[in-house]
Design a protein around this motif. Structure first.
Motif, PDB file in Angstrom:
ATOM      1  N   ASP A  90       0.826  -1.206   0.000  1.00  0.00           N
ATOM      2  CA  ASP A  90       0.000   0.000   0.000  1.00  0.00           C
ATOM      3  C   ASP A  90       0.862   1.258   0.000  1.00  0.00           C
ATOM      4  O   ASP A  90       2.086   1.210   0.139  1.00  0.00           O
ATOM      5  CB  ASP A  90      -0.963  -0.005   1.187  1.00  0.00           C
ATOM      6  CG  ASP A  90      -0.269  -0.112   2.538  1.00  0.00           C
ATOM      7  OD1 ASP A  90       0.898   0.323   2.652  1.00  0.00           O
ATOM      8  OD2 ASP A  90      -0.886  -0.645   3.479  1.00  0.00           O
ATOM      9  N   PHE A  91       0.181   2.407  -0.152  1.00  0.00           N
ATOM     10  CA  PHE A  91       0.892   3.681  -0.255  1.00  0.00           C
ATOM     11  C   PHE A  91       1.563   4.084   1.049  1.00  0.00           C
ATOM     12  O   PHE A  91       2.588   4.766   1.028  1.00  0.00           O
ATOM     13  CB  PHE A  91      -0.063   4.778  -0.723  1.00  0.00           C
ATOM     14  CG  PHE A  91      -0.278   4.789  -2.205  1.00  0.00           C
ATOM     15  CD1 PHE A  91       0.682   5.317  -3.054  1.00  0.00           C
ATOM     16  CD2 PHE A  91      -1.426   4.255  -2.765  1.00  0.00           C
ATOM     17  CE1 PHE A  91       0.496   5.333  -4.430  1.00  0.00           C
ATOM     18  CE2 PHE A  91      -1.620   4.264  -4.140  1.00  0.00           C
ATOM     19  CZ  PHE A  91      -0.660   4.798  -4.979  1.00  0.00           C
ATOM     20  N   ALA A  92       1.007   3.676   2.169  1.00  0.00           N
ATOM     21  CA  ALA A  92       1.638   4.015   3.444  1.00  0.00           C
ATOM     22  C   ALA A  92       3.032   3.404   3.512  1.00  0.00           C
ATOM     23  O   ALA A  92       3.994   4.049   3.969  1.00  0.00           O
ATOM     24  CB  ALA A  92       0.775   3.527   4.602  1.00  0.00           C
ATOM     25  N   LEU A  93       3.152   2.177   3.059  1.00  0.00           N
ATOM     26  CA  LEU A  93       4.452   1.512   3.041  1.00  0.00           C
ATOM     27  C   LEU A  93       5.405   2.228   2.085  1.00  0.00           C
ATOM     28  O   LEU A  93       6.579   2.452   2.405  1.00  0.00           O
ATOM     29  CB  LEU A  93       4.277   0.059   2.617  1.00  0.00           C
ATOM     30  CG  LEU A  93       5.555  -0.763   2.484  1.00  0.00           C
ATOM     31  CD1 LEU A  93       6.198  -0.979   3.842  1.00  0.00           C
ATOM     32  CD2 LEU A  93       5.264  -2.105   1.815  1.00  0.00           C
ATOM     33  N   PHE A  94       4.913   2.589   0.910  1.00  0.00           N
ATOM     34  CA  PHE A  94       5.743   3.303  -0.057  1.00  0.00           C
ATOM     35  C   PHE A  94       6.231   4.630   0.499  1.00  0.00           C
ATOM     36  O   PHE A  94       7.417   4.966   0.404  1.00  0.00           O
ATOM     37  CB  PHE A  94       4.957   3.538  -1.345  1.00  0.00           C
ATOM     38  CG  PHE A  94       5.604   4.529  -2.275  1.00  0.00           C
ATOM     39  CD1 PHE A  94       6.722   4.189  -3.016  1.00  0.00           C
ATOM     40  CD2 PHE A  94       5.105   5.821  -2.396  1.00  0.00           C
ATOM     41  CE1 PHE A  94       7.334   5.106  -3.866  1.00  0.00           C
ATOM     42  CE2 PHE A  94       5.702   6.743  -3.243  1.00  0.00           C
ATOM     43  CZ  PHE A  94       6.823   6.380  -3.977  1.00  0.00           C
ATOM     44  N   ASP A  95       5.323   5.392   1.106  1.00  0.00           N
ATOM     45  CA  ASP A  95       5.694   6.705   1.634  1.00  0.00           C
ATOM     46  C   ASP A  95       6.765   6.582   2.714  1.00  0.00           C
ATOM     47  O   ASP A  95       7.712   7.385   2.766  1.00  0.00           O
ATOM     48  CB  ASP A  95       4.458   7.415   2.187  1.00  0.00           C
ATOM     49  CG  ASP A  95       3.472   7.810   1.100  1.00  0.00           C
ATOM     50  OD1 ASP A  95       3.887   7.910  -0.073  1.00  0.00           O
ATOM     51  OD2 ASP A  95       2.274   7.998   1.424  1.00  0.00           O
ATOM     52  N   ARG A  96       6.626   5.570   3.581  1.00  0.00           N
ATOM     53  CA  ARG A  96       7.632   5.376   4.631  1.00  0.00           C
ATOM     54  C   ARG A  96       8.979   4.989   4.024  1.00  0.00           C
ATOM     55  O   ARG A  96      10.027   5.512   4.435  1.00  0.00           O
ATOM     56  CB  ARG A  96       7.176   4.297   5.612  1.00  0.00           C
ATOM     57  CG  ARG A  96       6.019   4.708   6.503  1.00  0.00           C
ATOM     58  CD  ARG A  96       5.868   3.739   7.683  1.00  0.00           C
ATOM     59  NE  ARG A  96       5.612   2.370   7.244  1.00  0.00           N
ATOM     60  CZ  ARG A  96       4.401   1.866   7.015  1.00  0.00           C
ATOM     61  NH1 ARG A  96       3.326   2.648   7.169  1.00  0.00           N
ATOM     62  NH2 ARG A  96       4.245   0.611   6.648  1.00  0.00           N
ATOM     63  N   ALA A  97       8.960   4.085   3.057  1.00  0.00           N
ATOM     64  CA  ALA A  97      10.216   3.650   2.443  1.00  0.00           C
ATOM     65  C   ALA A  97      10.897   4.798   1.704  1.00  0.00           C
ATOM     66  O   ALA A  97      12.122   4.973   1.785  1.00  0.00           O
ATOM     67  CB  ALA A  97       9.949   2.491   1.486  1.00  0.00           C
ATOM     68  N   LEU A  98      10.111   5.598   0.996  1.00  0.00           N
ATOM     69  CA  LEU A  98      10.674   6.722   0.252  1.00  0.00           C
ATOM     70  C   LEU A  98      11.291   7.737   1.196  1.00  0.00           C
ATOM     71  O   LEU A  98      12.407   8.235   0.956  1.00  0.00           O
ATOM     72  CB  LEU A  98       9.589   7.375  -0.599  1.00  0.00           C
ATOM     73  CG  LEU A  98      10.036   8.533  -1.495  1.00  0.00           C
ATOM     74  CD1 LEU A  98      11.083   8.066  -2.505  1.00  0.00           C
ATOM     75  CD2 LEU A  98       8.836   9.153  -2.205  1.00  0.00           C
TER      76      LEU A  98
END
Length: 530
Positions: free
Chosen positions: A475-483
């Protein structure tokens, strides 16, 4: 709309080119580029609009296919023009940016051909472009030398690789040069300057000029290149057909038009190349709206999977039936210093990949680093004792539309997801900082591989209900944290692009959150460089 001739203006160059390169953008050279622009810009724009219309049809549910209106080209008997002596043995080719030291090392690498790249491995700042043109001019005249800050001297040896130049694709503009108030195409700027300054000298020595043509999607785009080269030959006083081209088949639509592309360039084409990384990216982009065409993480999308094997073998069969070369793809590995076991494993992957290519019938292959030239050469020397394999016709190959379109099986791991975020971010930041190819985790990443990473992230996040191999949701929450985490680490490091980490993260975030997958990372990024 075309500007009437009575209102034509002199071409203008904006920016601050380096003093040693400014002599390349002379009034005469810019006038040559301006003539190319005025003659061919309307057709270029028409073809780009045709691309947009095709993509809209794919987004609406259609799929690429072999063309019904060109069946006679595929089914009739014809061959490409004879291949010049300098290009009849291309068993190993090395590629890289147009940076001075890298050009010297590539020309001296022992490879048969060096592809000097203005496209995927060069950030198109005006200084980079003009310095690159100067470097290539010096290579052609035999005066290319370089002394490092540490005092080490580099010069081109007695038997250099044959020089082939890759200009930018049709889609990229060159904002630093305007003709009649319009920016010229990056392709015409790169091609025009190089041809104007070098074509006559190269032709006099039976060395071309030779070009690699990127990102084509249709035979009409190949025909435009043929018209551009014919015009340049006439303007420069060269015999028609002097300029030779190898075409990268690195878009999914082009895979269905290999015969047609060869036919459009038949008086000057010498081969097609499996541009594997861009091809994977194009598969993702072309089929971006098709939920049933999602690919696993990029490390699992190897040339042995069915849809890529079909593409490679179709290219070999098509080329050899027309008398053209079928070039293999890039090995992106770079030496791993300080870890002999890891380095040996990486080189074994290169050997296995090149063995697959030569046994399939390819006439040569690509590497990204001089240390890989002996590895690839040893494989091709053993299994291809003749200069090429054009006699290997691959009559056994029959590739269908569905074989080219069916995705491969596989998984998405947390490590694969995180690697895509890291590669996309670090490459984008380095590109914004002026560096177009970046070593990351012992692989040479360029725009093509960064595009795969970016496109996969968009695909996985927007198609919804996808999970990692351990069943956790993507999900996007995971992407935002990784970025955010990778941007922070990059900004605190001394790695290439560290000072542009936050800007790159903002751009990558916007592209990934957008409702539609953007066509090219380098288009919005181009607005952020000088």
């Amino acid at each position: 709309m075309a500007v009437p001739q009575e209102h034509w203006s002199l071409p203008t160059l904006t920016g601050a080119p380096s003093s040693r390169a400014a002599s390349l953008a002379t009034p005469e050279a810019l006038a040559f580029v301006a003539e190319l622009h005025r003659r061919f810009e309307p057709e270029r724009r028409r073809l780009l609009e045709a691309r947009r219309q095709r993509q809209a049809s794919y987004d609406a549910g259609a799929l690429p296919d072999f063309r019904a209106d060109t069946a006679d080209i595929r089914e009739s008997d014809w061959s490409v023009a004879p291949i010049p002596a300098a290009l009849r043995d291309r068993r190993v080719e090395i590629t890289g940016p147009v940076e001075r030291k890298m050009i010297i090392n590539a020309l001296n690498s022992g490879a048969r051909v060096f592809m000097a790249d203005f496209e995927d491995s060069t950030t198109p700042t005006l200084a980079n472009l003009l310095d690159g043109q100067r470097n290539l001019r010096d290579a052609v005249t035999g005066t290319l030398e370089y002394t490092s800050p540490e005092g080490r001297h580099y010069r081109v040896g007695a038997d250099p690789a044959v020089l082939v130049v890759r200009p930018r694709g049709w889609h990229l503009p060159e904002k630093h040069v305007e003709v009649d108030g319009e920016p010229v195409a990056g392709a015409l700027f790169d091609f025009g300057l190089y041809a104007f300054h070098n074509a006559r000298d190269l032709h006099a020595r039976d060395l071309g000029p030779y070009f690699y043509l990127p990102k084509l999607e249709a035979m009409e785009e190949a025909a435009l290149w043929d018209a551009v080269m014919e015009h340049a030959e006439r303007a420069l006083g060269l015999p028609l057909g002097s300029m030779k081209a190898t075409v990268l088949i690195e878009t999914l639509p082009a895979a269905f038009q290999m015969d047609e592309i060869l036919y459009a360039l038949r008086r000057r084409v010498v081969g097609l190349n499996c541009g594997r990384w861009d091809y994977i990216f194009s598969y993702l982009k072309t089929l971006r709206a098709h939920r049933d065409r999602v690919l696993p993480e990029r490390g699992q999308v190897q040339m042995t999977v069915p849809f890529l094997k079909a593409y490679s073998e179709l290219l070999i069969r098509t080329c050899h039936h027309r008398g053209a070369f079928a070039m293999g793809g890039m090995a992106a590995q770079i030496p791993i210093k300080g870890d002999e076991a890891a380095n040996a494993a990486a080189l074994e992957k290169v050997r296995a990949d090149k063995l697959r290519e030569v046994k399939a019938g390819h006439d040569g292959t690509w590497v990204a680093h001089p240390a890989l030239v002996p590895v690839a050469k040893a494989v091709f020397d053993e299994y291809m004792p003749e200069p090429n394999q054009r006699d290997v016709l691959r009559e056994d190959v029959r590739v269908t539309r569905e074989e080219l379109l069916t995705p491969c099986a596989g998984t998405i791991t947390r490590a694969g997801f995180d690697n895509n975020v890291e590669v996309a971010l670090r490459y984008t930041a380095a590109w914004l900082d002026g560096l177009g190819c970046v070593p990351i985790h012992h692989l040479m990443e360029d725009a093509a591989t960064a595009e795969i990473a970016r496109a996969q992230l968009w695909q996985w996040l927007h198609h919804g209900d996808l999970h990692f191999a351990d069943h956790a949701p993507i999900d996007f929450a995971l992407f935002d944290r990784a970025l955010a985490a990778h941007a922070h680490r990059l900004g605190e490091s001394d790695l290439p692009g560290a000072t542009r980490a936050d800007e790159a993260a903002a751009l990558l975030s916007a592209l990934t959150h957008a409702d539609q997958l953007g066509d090219f990372l380098t288009l919005p990024a181009y607005d952020r460089i000088d």
